[in-house]
Design a protein around this motif. Structure first.
Motif, PDB file in Angstrom:
ATOM      1  N   GLY A  77      63.923  38.801  20.787  1.00 51.01           N
ATOM      2  CA  GLY A  77      63.460  39.859  19.885  1.00 51.01           C
ATOM      3  C   GLY A  77      62.632  39.309  18.749  1.00 51.01           C
ATOM      4  O   GLY A  77      61.592  39.884  18.384  1.00 51.01           O
ATOM      5  N   ALA A  78      63.074  38.184  18.167  1.00 48.09           N
ATOM      6  CA  ALA A  78      62.299  37.557  17.097  1.00 48.09           C
ATOM      7  C   ALA A  78      60.944  37.099  17.599  1.00 48.09           C
ATOM      8  O   ALA A  78      59.932  37.217  16.909  1.00 48.09           O
ATOM      9  CB  ALA A  78      63.084  36.385  16.501  1.00 48.09           C
ATOM     10  N   LEU A  79      60.920  36.573  18.829  1.00 47.75           N
ATOM     11  CA  LEU A  79      59.643  36.141  19.420  1.00 47.75           C
ATOM     12  C   LEU A  79      58.725  37.332  19.662  1.00 47.75           C
ATOM     13  O   LEU A  79      57.535  37.288  19.341  1.00 47.75           O
ATOM     14  CB  LEU A  79      59.897  35.408  20.738  1.00 47.75           C
ATOM     15  CG  LEU A  79      58.655  34.951  21.508  1.00 47.75           C
ATOM     16  CD1 LEU A  79      57.824  33.971  20.680  1.00 47.75           C
ATOM     17  CD2 LEU A  79      59.050  34.324  22.833  1.00 47.75           C
ATOM     18  N   PHE A  80      59.272  38.407  20.225  1.00 44.21           N
ATOM     19  CA  PHE A  80      58.464  39.615  20.443  1.00 44.21           C
ATOM     20  C   PHE A  80      57.849  40.092  19.131  1.00 44.21           C
ATOM     21  O   PHE A  80      56.667  40.417  19.065  1.00 44.21           O
ATOM     22  CB  PHE A  80      59.331  40.747  21.018  1.00 44.21           C
ATOM     23  CG  PHE A  80      59.839  40.514  22.406  1.00 44.21           C
ATOM     24  CD1 PHE A  80      59.214  39.632  23.267  1.00 44.21           C
ATOM     25  CD2 PHE A  80      60.961  41.187  22.856  1.00 44.21           C
ATOM     26  CE1 PHE A  80      59.689  39.411  24.542  1.00 44.21           C
ATOM     27  CE2 PHE A  80      61.452  40.992  24.131  1.00 44.21           C
ATOM     28  CZ  PHE A  80      60.811  40.095  24.977  1.00 44.21           C
ATOM     29  N   ALA A  81      58.685  40.146  18.091  1.00 39.42           N
ATOM     30  CA  ALA A  81      58.222  40.644  16.799  1.00 39.42           C
ATOM     31  C   ALA A  81      57.137  39.742  16.225  1.00 39.42           C
ATOM     32  O   ALA A  81      56.110  40.221  15.728  1.00 39.42           O
ATOM     33  CB  ALA A  81      59.394  40.743  15.825  1.00 39.42           C
ATOM     34  N   ALA A  82      57.354  38.434  16.284  1.00 38.42           N
ATOM     35  CA  ALA A  82      56.367  37.496  15.741  1.00 38.42           C
ATOM     36  C   ALA A  82      55.046  37.598  16.478  1.00 38.42           C
ATOM     37  O   ALA A  82      53.968  37.552  15.872  1.00 38.42           O
ATOM     38  CB  ALA A  82      56.913  36.072  15.810  1.00 38.42           C
ATOM     39  N   GLU A  83      55.106  37.741  17.788  1.00 35.10           N
ATOM     40  CA  GLU A  83      53.876  37.863  18.580  1.00 35.10           C
ATOM     41  C   GLU A  83      53.144  39.159  18.267  1.00 35.10           C
ATOM     42  O   GLU A  83      51.920  39.242  18.435  1.00 35.10           O
ATOM     43  CB  GLU A  83      54.201  37.777  20.069  1.00 35.10           C
ATOM     44  CG  GLU A  83      54.604  36.370  20.510  1.00 35.10           C
ATOM     45  CD  GLU A  83      54.905  36.288  21.983  1.00 35.10           C
ATOM     46  OE1 GLU A  83      55.253  37.341  22.580  1.00 35.10           O
ATOM     47  OE2 GLU A  83      54.812  35.187  22.546  1.00 35.10           O
TER      48      GLU A  83
END
Length: 227
Positions: free
Chosen positions: A29-35
């Motif tokens: 989720g953190a990766l999705f948000a950062a991307e």
């Protein structure tokens, strides 16, 4: 996939830490948000470690407030504690085994502890250890943003820094309610329920704001200008 809004409720990140309930939390989720361009917050508070009996995975630490910690030679490890003294334990573990005994709990507390968290004692029962009277070796396992605080930054009760993107639970930062450390229950449990409600309501409002044009509006990848 088209969506009027997105809620990230993917949990925290402590991938392959070995801690029960944390080991498979990949932080997607953190990766999705950062991307997508979202900001993270409180990530400096995301290196939480929990105490566990050596070679096991249960990191429930509340009852270690009743513990005395020992050097490998049997002497007391001064300054070691579950709250405010884990750094002492960590430094000692770099060069020796650290032992523990829950010897500060009286008979009444022992009975109450077994009723309150029976799964905490399951490990000891299987190993044939009485944690109240016998010393046992401990370790520290990473709990990352599951017990730490950092996560996707929220700009209000329900919104991230990306329009239409919402976050809930351990995926979202909890520093506004907890500071640098949240623990496993209480705050986190209340936050999961509350933030999930707020995120769902916010996402619904955002999706409805487009009216009948929501399903036909032009979309573009987040790494380009999105009209």
């Amino acid at each position: 996939m088209r969506a009027g809004a997105v809620v990230l409720a993917t949990g925290g990140c402590a991938f392959l830490s070995g801690a029960l309930g944390c080991n498979v939390n990949t932080g997607d989720g953190a990766l999705f948000a950062a991307e997508a361009g979202a900001e993270l917050s409180g990530m400096e508070f995301s290196n939480a470690y929990g105490i566990a009996p050596e070679g096991t995975s249960v990191t429930k630490t509340a009852f270690y407030s009743f513990a005395t910690f020992y050097h490998e030679d049997g002497t007391v490890l001064e300054g070691a504690a579950s709250q405010g003294g884990r750094s002492v334990i960590a430094r000692a573990l770099l060069h020796e085994k650290v032992y523990c005994r829950l010897d500060r709990a009286d008979a009444s507390a022992r009975r109450a502890m077994r009723l309150a968290q029976p799964n905490f004692f399951l490990t000891f029962d299987r190993l044939g250890i009485d944690p109240f009277t016998e010393r046992f070796a401990i370790t520290l396992l990473a709990e990352g943003t599951v017990r730490g605080t950092g996560g996707i930054r929220l700009t209000g009760d329900d919104s991230t820094t990306v329009p239409g993107l919402y976050a809930a639970g351990d995926a979202a930062t909890r520093e506004l309610i907890c500071g640098g450390f949240t623990g496993g229950g209480s705050h986190n449990a209340a936050w999961a329920i509350s933030s999930g409600t707020w995120a769902g309501q916010g996402a619904a409002r955002y999706a409805l704001s487009f009216g009948r044009h929501g399903a036909t509006r032009r979309l573009a990848p987040r790494n380009r200008r999105n009209p």
